[in-house]
Design an enzyme around this catalytic site. Structure first.
Site, PDB file in Angstrom:
ATOM      1  N   TYR A 276       0.839  -1.198   0.000  1.00 36.60           N
ATOM      2  CA  TYR A 276       0.000   0.000   0.000  1.00 36.60           C
ATOM      3  C   TYR A 276       0.873   1.247   0.000  1.00 36.60           C
ATOM      4  O   TYR A 276       1.904   1.301   0.669  1.00 36.60           O
ATOM      5  CB  TYR A 276      -0.890   0.031   1.248  1.00 36.60           C
ATOM      6  N   HIS A 282      -6.955   0.113  -1.165  1.00 35.63           N
ATOM      7  CA  HIS A 282      -6.483  -1.051  -1.910  1.00 35.63           C
ATOM      8  C   HIS A 282      -4.972  -0.978  -2.110  1.00 35.63           C
ATOM      9  O   HIS A 282      -4.407   0.104  -2.297  1.00 35.63           O
ATOM     10  CB  HIS A 282      -7.177  -1.142  -3.275  1.00 35.63           C
ATOM     11  N   LYS A 313      -3.104  -4.487 -10.247  1.00 36.34           N
ATOM     12  CA  LYS A 313      -1.922  -4.071  -9.493  1.00 36.34           C
ATOM     13  C   LYS A 313      -0.689  -4.194 -10.379  1.00 36.34           C
ATOM     14  O   LYS A 313      -0.688  -4.941 -11.364  1.00 36.34           O
ATOM     15  CB  LYS A 313      -1.749  -4.931  -8.238  1.00 36.34           C
TER      16      LYS A 313
END
Length: 335
Positions: A276, A282, A313
């Site tokens: 993070y 998220h 991601k």
């Protein structure tokens, strides 16, 4: 247009200059044009040149002392037929921007051809990417699978910027249950705010092993076992018996925390960490720690990239080197 082979080099006479001028094939010589094996194969395949006594199949067999040749040809053909001019080198291929060619434009990609089973040495990848970046190009891996399908990956070195510092938690003490560190920490000590551990109840937090090791080394957590305080080294030796990857995970975890990122376990995603940037809901990155000299098969990297893409991601591999940690990002692209 007829070509000849001399000392395993494919040569055209002066009439071959037109292939270079029009489409960027070959390298001009004083008395004609020299073609690389893959260029010659492609031009024979497309019927643009002839080599007496050799058709495409026999030429492919002749050049197949290079076990890489069939993959190189497939990638070369694919890129050419996407409208790019391709030349060999300095890795495997140099690919020009669409509509541009040697002498009349710039190359955009440096391409390395691999099979799905090739082992990726991250020190080598790092070196090649640096070379590509110094040339102001994009570094691309063209991976040919066992069914001869091609997937393209852009590879970058990611320099993670340091984030704004957040307050450290206050010192806390705890106990060891098997290899699990449980600390006595109310909300007022700041461990929740700093995103350490999992709250057990109002007064206790269970720490992940890498979190406990890091906090012990920072002097923020003390752990007692059998009436004695554990040193960080003793604790790491204890938990390392059940986790052969602990050392490299500790190294990467500490580095990410030093930059004020928040690493948490990436188990659900099949990787060491989900990471993070500050207090975001998220995680933005999946990170896999890679020890010195460690290699991974390309098909393993492919699974990692696909997983990261499916959960939106970035996929970073944290290579540990003598000079520090280098983050390498792999991402699928379409040429």
């Amino acid at each position: 247009m007829k070509a000849r082979i001399e000392d395993e080099k494919v040569l055209l006479g002066s009439e071959g200059y037109a292939l270079y001028e029009q489409s960027g094939f070959g390298r001009p010589q004083k008395d004609g044009l020299k073609l690389s094996p893959v260029e010659a194969l492609y031009l024979v395949y497309r019927g643009r040149i002839e080599i007496p006594g050799l058709d495409f199949d026999s030429l492919l067999v002749r050049f197949s002392q290079d076990a890489h040749m069939i993959r190189s040809f497939l990638v070369y053909r694919d890129i050419r037929e996407r409208g790019y001019v391709v030349q060999t080198g300095p890795h495997d291929f140099r690919v020009f921007r669409r509509g541009e060619k040697p002498g009349k434009g710039e190359s955009q990609y440096m391409v390395r051809v691999l099979s799905e089973r090739d082992l990726i040495d991250f020190a080598v990848v790092q070196s090649e990417v640096k070379t590509t970046l110094n040339m102001r190009k994009q570094h691309v891996l063209a991976v040919v699978d066992d069914e001869f399908e091609i997937t393209y990956y852009e590879v970058k070195i990611q320099k993670l910027p340091g984030l704004e510092e957040s307050p450290e938690p206050l010192p806390a003490s705890g106990i060891l249950s098997s290899i699990s560190a449980i600390i006595y920490a109310g909300v007022d000590l700041g461990y929740d705010q700093a995103f350490y551990g999992k709250r057990f109840d109002d007064s206790r937090i269970v720490l992940a092993t890498v979190e406990a090791a890091y906090l012990m080394k920072q002097g923020l957590v003390t752990i007692e076992q059998d009436g004695n305080l554990l040193t960080p080294d003793v604790y790491c030796a204890l938990i390392g018996e059940n986790d052969p990857e602990l050392e490299k995970k500790n190294t990467v975890y500490s580095h990410l925390r030093s930059l004020n990122y928040i690493p948490k376990t990436g188990y659900k995603f099949g990787h060491h960490f989900r990471v993070y940037s500050g207090r975001k809901i998220h995680s933005e990155m999946l990170v896999q720690a890679i020890g010195q000299g460690e290699t991974l098969p390309m098909n393993s990297i492919s699974r990692s990239v696909r997983m990261a893409h499916s959960v939106k991601k970035k996929m970073l591999f944290a290579g540990i080197h003598d000079e520090g940690i280098v983050f390498i990002e792999f991402a699928r692209i379409k040429l």
